[in-house]
Design an enzyme around this catalytic site. Structure first.
Site, PDB file in Angstrom:
ATOM      1  N   CYS A  67       0.834  -1.202   0.000  1.00  0.00           N
ATOM      2  CA  CYS A  67       0.000   0.000   0.000  1.00  0.00           C
ATOM      3  C   CYS A  67       0.874   1.259   0.000  1.00  0.00           C
ATOM      4  O   CYS A  67       1.564   1.543   0.987  1.00  0.00           O
ATOM      5  CB  CYS A  67      -0.909  -0.036   1.232  1.00  0.00           C
ATOM      6  SG  CYS A  67      -1.768   1.498   1.577  1.00  0.00           S
ATOM      7  N   CYS A 117       0.054   3.686   2.754  1.00  0.00           N
ATOM      8  CA  CYS A 117       0.561   3.199   4.045  1.00  0.00           C
ATOM      9  C   CYS A 117       2.051   3.513   4.165  1.00  0.00           C
ATOM     10  O   CYS A 117       2.510   3.978   5.215  1.00  0.00           O
ATOM     11  CB  CYS A 117       0.343   1.695   4.177  1.00  0.00           C
ATOM     12  SG  CYS A 117      -1.387   1.183   4.077  1.00  0.00           S
TER      13      CYS A 117
END
Length: 106
Positions: free
Chosen positions: A30, A33
């Site tokens: 991600c 993230c």
């Protein structure tokens, strides 16, 4: 930050029954993230009353389904076993947004 995978007791419900916790749902692939991860130590330092627990979405997909986490990164705040707030969406989150969210719960 504690990682759920590294903890000896991975029963999340048991871990969060007492005290204040921030559950940080993430994944290695991600990009949003990875964007916020370098700021997480600063965010944790601003909220020493909370235990931060990182939960990898791919490793613990069952927990994500149980907690209805459909976008990452996502944050769920728990106080003595009860959810008091969540910052869950598919958008990139900034340090300012995350700290503002946590402050709004106090």
């Amino acid at each position: 930050m504690k990682e759920l995978a590294a903890m000896t007791d991975t029963n999340l419900t048991h871990l969060i029954t007492e005290g204040k916790h921030v559950l940080f749902f993430t994944a290695t692939w991600c990009s949003d993230c990875r964007f916020i991860k370098p700021a997480m130590p600063e965010i944790e330092a601003e909220f020493p009353e909370y235990d931060f627990i990182e939960i990898d979405r791919d490793q613990f997909i069952d927990i994500c389904e149980e907690w209805e986490i459909f976008g990452i990164p996502s944050f769920v705040v728990i106080d003595n076993g009860k959810e008091i707030g969540r910052f869950v969406n598919k958008d990139r989150k900034t340090k300012r947004e995350i700290t503002g969210f946590i402050h709004s719960l106090n």
